[in-house]
Design an enzyme around this catalytic site. Structure first.
Site, PDB file in Angstrom:
ATOM      1  N   ASP A 155       0.856  -1.168   0.000  1.00 34.61           N
ATOM      2  CA  ASP A 155       0.000   0.000   0.000  1.00 34.61           C
ATOM      3  C   ASP A 155       0.909   1.240   0.000  1.00 34.61           C
ATOM      4  O   ASP A 155       2.093   1.132   0.323  1.00 34.61           O
ATOM      5  CB  ASP A 155      -0.849  -0.088   1.279  1.00 34.61           C
ATOM      6  N   ASP A 157       0.049   5.196   1.079  1.00 31.35           N
ATOM      7  CA  ASP A 157      -0.073   6.085   2.245  1.00 31.35           C
ATOM      8  C   ASP A 157      -0.042   5.301   3.554  1.00 31.35           C
ATOM      9  O   ASP A 157      -0.758   4.313   3.695  1.00 31.35           O
ATOM     10  CB  ASP A 157      -1.392   6.873   2.195  1.00 31.35           C
TER      11      ASP A 157
HETATM   12  P1  IMP Z   1      -3.368   4.217  -0.182  1.00 35.06           P
HETATM   13  O1  IMP Z   1      -3.136   4.254   1.301  1.00 35.06           O
HETATM   14  O2  IMP Z   1      -2.079   4.134  -0.943  1.00 35.06           O
HETATM   15  O3  IMP Z   1      -4.342   3.144  -0.574  1.00 35.06           O
HETATM   16  O4  IMP Z   1      -3.965   5.668  -0.632  1.00 35.06           O
HETATM   17  C1  IMP Z   1      -5.176   6.162  -0.151  1.00 35.06           C
HETATM   18  C2  IMP Z   1      -5.266   7.659  -0.350  1.00 35.06           C
HETATM   19  O5  IMP Z   1      -5.094   8.045  -1.720  1.00 35.06           O
HETATM   20  C3  IMP Z   1      -6.641   8.174  -0.010  1.00 35.06           C
HETATM   21  O6  IMP Z   1      -6.800   8.393   1.344  1.00 35.06           O
HETATM   22  C4  IMP Z   1      -6.690   9.483  -0.810  1.00 35.06           C
HETATM   23  O7  IMP Z   1      -6.176  10.544  -0.028  1.00 35.06           O
HETATM   24  C5  IMP Z   1      -5.758   9.274  -1.988  1.00 35.06           C
HETATM   25  N1  IMP Z   1      -6.454   9.185  -3.299  1.00 35.06           N
HETATM   26  C6  IMP Z   1      -6.175   9.925  -4.364  1.00 35.06           C
HETATM   27  N2  IMP Z   1      -6.944   9.570  -5.411  1.00 35.06           N
HETATM   28  C7  IMP Z   1      -7.738   8.590  -4.997  1.00 35.06           C
HETATM   29  C8  IMP Z   1      -8.742   7.809  -5.648  1.00 35.06           C
HETATM   30  O8  IMP Z   1      -9.057   7.949  -6.831  1.00 35.06           O
HETATM   31  N3  IMP Z   1      -9.350   6.871  -4.885  1.00 35.06           N
HETATM   32  C9  IMP Z   1      -9.020   6.669  -3.589  1.00 35.06           C
HETATM   33  N4  IMP Z   1      -8.080   7.360  -2.960  1.00 35.06           N
HETATM   34  C10 IMP Z   1      -7.436   8.337  -3.643  1.00 35.06           C
HETATM   35 MG    MG Z   2      -2.754   3.195   3.354  1.00 34.61          MG
END
Ligand code: IMP
Ligand code: MG
Length: 429
Positions: A155, A157
């Site tokens: 993942d 973020d």
């Molecule tokens: P992950 O933790 O890498 O899955 O990223 C999640 C974060 O990506 C979300 O909390 C959003 O802030 C950001 N994000 C940006 N674009 C999108 C999208 O199209 N769908 C969902 N999350 C997005």
């Molecule tokens: Mg995440």
């Protein structure tokens, strides 16, 4: 600080993991019986601290060995297609899912006890985080001992970088990811962040991409072993040293699974329309400082003005409302396209598809050209993420296609990767 608010918050059912809570409950018994009463009264007719510690260690180990055996039994039953009965574990923890490997929990406990001094504690019982880390260690031992790790997906973020930040060249995660590639493990970054162009992913991941391009010792094939799967399962980019931003977009026809290729654009639009209406409703009802963001494969709410914070309760309420509304809508009930509603910490998004599809695409992508035995299997796959609660979390879905590790910060990802590297090194030598 543990405020009364936080304590109550943790009691909400959608914030709890049943399996971890159950193990915690089992470990609480020896904690009360052997550790806790001793407190600080050493030498006043009580056994010594080291005796207490040994006793607690022995009891905790026994319990984790018993759980380990119960999981073995659960795996035997899940793999026996003729068997109609639930396993004992399933009866005790109804939310338990399938396991891809057995879990050496006793050995993992001993490892974590050496690091975290769990048995030495007299006032703080084995915690959620203790159990989560024991499960992670057991999974690292399993993917390196019972088979070979072929694919690691991450993942973005909170897992690779702090929420909303990007992977900088100085991040300690970078050399560890390169090390995995060096060991011929394929890497997929499976993120919800959904962008249609390479420059946006380069902005988030430049530390890794530049380091990979500059690396002198990785072979071209090893460099080709990194992909970015964005928007859960919607945009695939392959590493490409000669492309702008070091990433090459891969056309959907080249990677959609047959099931995904059957998702109809009209159904997709319908799901997003229902989600959008529900999100707009929440903005109004909860008076959220937020604005709506509609994309081609997602719809979400983000804070507005941008530097405000939407309260945590409001984010969770919104996810649960949207999830329920979608499930009950004709588009949701038809189940023709999967979707994933989740709380991103500062925002809420509904994406088409989910990480089980994103990881599946990686498993297939790296098997093209014919890997013996077909696609990379679940027991040769590890997904690392921070969102594993069953409601309103997006990494959770990856559990249906591979093994997983649940981390709470990029620093924990680093520790996990070090643990993994050590185990892989041991195996090779
Ligand atoms: P992950 O933790 O890498 O899955 O990223 C999640 C974060 O990506 C979300 O909390 C959003 O802030 C950001 N994000 C940006 N674009 C999108 C999208 O199209 N769908 C969902 N999350 C997005
Ligand atoms: Mg995440």
């Amino acid at each position: 600080m543990t405020t009364r608010y936080r304590v109550e918050y943790a009691l909400k059912s959608h914030r709890r993991d049943q399996f971890i809570e159950w193990i915690k409950g089992l470990l609480a018994v020896p904690f009360v019986l052997y550790s806790q009463p001793h407190g600080v009264f050493e030498g006043q007719g009580m056994s010594s601290l080291s005796e207490t510690r040994e006793e607690a260690h022995r009891r905790y180990s026994e319990i984790l060995r018993d759980v380990e055996v119960m999981i073995d039994d659960h795996i035997a039953m899940q793999n026996d297609l003729e068997n109609p009965f639930p396993s004992k574990l399933k009866l005790l923890v109804p939310s338990i899912g399938p396991f891809f490997t057995r879990l050496p929990l006793e050995a993992a406990f001993k490892f974590q006890d050496r690091k975290r001094y769990i048995s030495s504690r007299r006032f703080v019982s084995p915690s959620f985080n203790d159990v989560r880390l024991i499960l992670n260690s057991a999974q690292m031992m399993a993917v390196t001992t019972y088979g070979t790790l072929q694919l690691a997906t991450f993942d973005g973020d909170v897992t690779l970088y702090d929420d909303g930040q990007s992977l900088e060249p100085s991040s300690p995660v970078v050399p560890r990811l390169l090390d995995l590639l060096r060991k011929n493990v394929k890497i997929g970054i499976v993120t919800a962040a959904g962008y249609t162009t390479a420059d946006r992913y380069y902005a988030r991941l430049h530390g890794l991409l530049d380091a990979l391009a500059d690396s002198a010792d990785l072979t071209p094939a090893q460099k080709q072993s990194l992909v970015i799967m964005g928007g859960e399962a919607n945009y695939l980019f392959a590493f490409s040293p000669s492309s702008p931003h070091l990433l090459e977009p891969v056309a959907r026809e080249r990677w959609l699974t047959p099931e995904m290729a059957a998702w109809d654009e009209r159904d997709i639009a319908q799901v997003l329309d229902v989600a959008e209406a529900a999100l707009r409703d929440c903005i109004k009802t909860l008076n959220l400082p937020a604005t709506l963001m509609r994309k081609d494969r997602a719809v979400g709410i983000v804070p507005f003005p941008p530097d405000t914070r939407i309260p945590r309760e409001s984010l969770e309420e919104t996810v649960l409302v949207v999830q329920k509304t979608l499930e009950l809508s004709p588009a949701g009930r038809a189940r023709r396209v999967p979707f994933c509603a989740f709380n991103g910490g500062r925002d809420v998004f509904v994406d088409i598809g989910d990480k089980s599809w994103g990881v599946t695409v990686c498993q297939r992508w790296f098997s093209r050209g014919g890997v013996p035995g077909g696609i990379i299997k679940g027991d040769n796959t590890l997904h690392v993420g921070d969102q594993f609660l069953s409601a309103g979390a997006n990494d959770f879905r990856a559990r249906s296609v591979g093994t997983t590790a649940w981390i709470a910060s990029p620093a924990e990802t680093v520790e996990l990767l070090d643990e993994l590297a050590e185990l892989m090194g041991k195996k090779m030598s």
